[in-house]
Design an enzyme around this catalytic site. Structure first.
Site, short mmCIF file in Angstrom:
data_model
loop_
_atom_site.label_atom_id
_atom_site.label_comp_id
_atom_site.label_asym_id
_atom_site.label_seq_id
_atom_site.Cartn_x
_atom_site.Cartn_y
_atom_site.Cartn_z
CG ASP A 1 -0.36 -0.25 2.53
OD1 ASP A 1 0.76 -0.82 2.58
OD2 ASP A 1 -0.76 0.22 3.55
CD GLU B 1 3.55 -0.94 7.45
OE1 GLU B 1 3.85 -0.77 8.45
OE2 GLU B 1 3.59 -0.09 6.46
CD GLU B 2 2.38 3.03 5.42
OE1 GLU B 2 2.40 3.54 6.47
OE2 GLU B 2 3.57 3.16 4.84
NE ARG C 1 17.96 -2.70 18.19
CZ ARG C 1 18.45 -2.24 19.01
NH1 ARG C 1 19.54 -1.20 18.76
NH2 ARG C 1 18.54 -2.37 19.93
CG HIS D 1 5.34 7.86 6.45
ND1 HIS D 1 4.18 7.55 7.34
CD2 HIS D 1 5.69 6.66 6.19
CE1 HIS D 1 4.09 6.30 7.51
NE2 HIS D 1 4.87 5.67 6.68
#
Length: 395
Positions: free
Chosen positions: A83, A141-142, A180, A365
């Site tokens: 998306d 996902e957003e 990480r 974004h």
């Protein structure tokens, strides 16, 4: 840089497919689709997998998964998101968004093209894979709590032993990836507060319920209270993105609204956040007589990279870009619904460098986001190498 003949062949196939992947990324960028509306993107992928002789399974109207290989060994999943965001494209690239107010400002077009590239290459060696590789192209996902939960509900993780993903990072040079062990992102929730009360003239606030003043107390005091009620090490952050109240300077309104996000680094604090936030808001507005309606949506927990999966992904990174391209990274407060997969199976996510060396550092974004397209084949190679490496290791 790989020492595996199988991985070397996969990497070479991705090199050959790079023009196709770049063209797909530009096509997706020019035709972005919002969460739960990724029909065109989904159908493009279905068509390409059909051409490869694979059998994609749709999650619904948007999103799909497809398995590659048929061996009895481990099932390793690779995930991308589809998306775009409701922000305008401010670039002047030839492939800038053609959809008003919508843009791939988070790099999901790169994620999608990269995972397709991994799939194209893995399909060519499907008969030599010890097990299966499952490609997950996830919608939405957003938005919170994210499309990962729907994908999981549709069987995306059935039989999966390990999962990997990448996310664009415009603060890292192309050719490098950040990784990480342990927490990579923060927990992220959405908060929407609506206040109602008796409005009136600003000359007589004592005869009204001063909603605007109460709204101001919520805006300033909620972050302050949480900073004292939650462990400082949780890194709680309340940031407002929307504030609305009134239409005239001499009228106290009867309705007001403030909305934003609640983010934190710690999963334990996240578990108690909703109850604490709701109670605090009621206490803050109580003296002013207004009535609060709190819509608190639990979004996503932190992405926590499992140690062994992190090591596997690190090896894949080094097999593609060398040890110098394998960077350490820090935990961020950004939310990522890849976390929901990691609640079910071990896995890891890395940050994919997309900045042109010496070039501008962009932010996610934002409508001016530009990526160095050399990141697309790198993403494909790292994902494919991680899948093969995990299958061999988990045998």
């Amino acid at each position: 840089m790989s020492t595996s003949p199988l991985i070397d062949r996969v990497l070479a196939r991705i090199d050959a497919a790079t023009p196709e992947l770049t063209e797909l990324r530009r096509d997706l960028h020019a035709n972005p689709e919002l969460s739960w509306h990724e029909q065109r993107t989904t159908q493009l992928l279905v068509k390409r997998f059909d051409e490869l002789g694979l059998e994609p399974v749709l999650f619904g109207e948007t999103g799909l998964m497809v398995d590659i290989g048929s061996g009895p060994g481990p099932v390793v999943a690779l995930r991308a998101d589809l998306d775009a965001l409701p922000v305008p494209d401010l670039t002047d690239d030839p492939w800038r968004s053609t959809v008003e107010g919508v843009a791939h400002a988070c790099g999901h077009d790169v994620h999608t093209a990269g995972l397709l590239g991994a799939g194209i290459a893995l399909a060519e060696v499907a008969g030599e894979l010890p097990g299966r590789v499952r490609l997950i192209f996830q919608p939405a996902e957003e938005i919170m709590p994210g499309g990962a939960l729907a994908a999981i509900g549709a069987g995306a993780l059935d039989g999966v032993g390990r999962i990997f993903g990448l996310h664009c990072d415009p603060g890292v040079d192309v050719g490098s990836l950040g990784l990480r062990e342990g927490p990579l992102t923060g927990a992220a929730d959405s908060l929407d507060i609506r206040l109602t009360g008796k409005g009136g003239h600003t000359s007589r606030p004592h005869l009204t319920e001063d909603l605007t003043f109460a709204l101001g107390k919520v805006i300033t005091e909620l972050p302050a209270v949480l900073s004292r009620r939650l462990d400082p090490r949780a890194g709680v952050s309340v940031v407002w993105g929307l504030v609305r109240a009134g239409s005239a300077m001499n009228v106290i309104p009867a309705i007001g609204r403030v909305a934003g996000t609640v983010r934190m680094l710690d999963a334990v604090a996240w578990a108690d956040a909703e109850t604490l936030v709701t109670a605090t808001i009621e206490q803050l507005v109580g003296p002013y007589g207004v009535v609060p309606e709190v819509i608190y949506v639990r979004g996503v927990p932190p992405v926590v990279n499992e140690p062994f999966s992190t090591a596997l992904l690190g090896r894949a990174i080094e097999s593609v870009v060398g040890a110098e391209g394998h960077l350490s990274t820090t935990q961020s407060l950004g939310g990522e619904d890849f976390a929901w997969y990691l609640q079910q199976v071990p896995g890891a996510m890395a940050r994919l460098g997309t900045r042109t060396p010496g070039g501008t550092t962009y932010d996610l974004h934002q409508g001016d986001l530009r990526v160095d397209e050399r990141a697309v084949p790198i993403a494909a190679k790292v994902l494919a190498a991680a899948a093969i490496g995990a299958q061999v290791t988990d045998l």
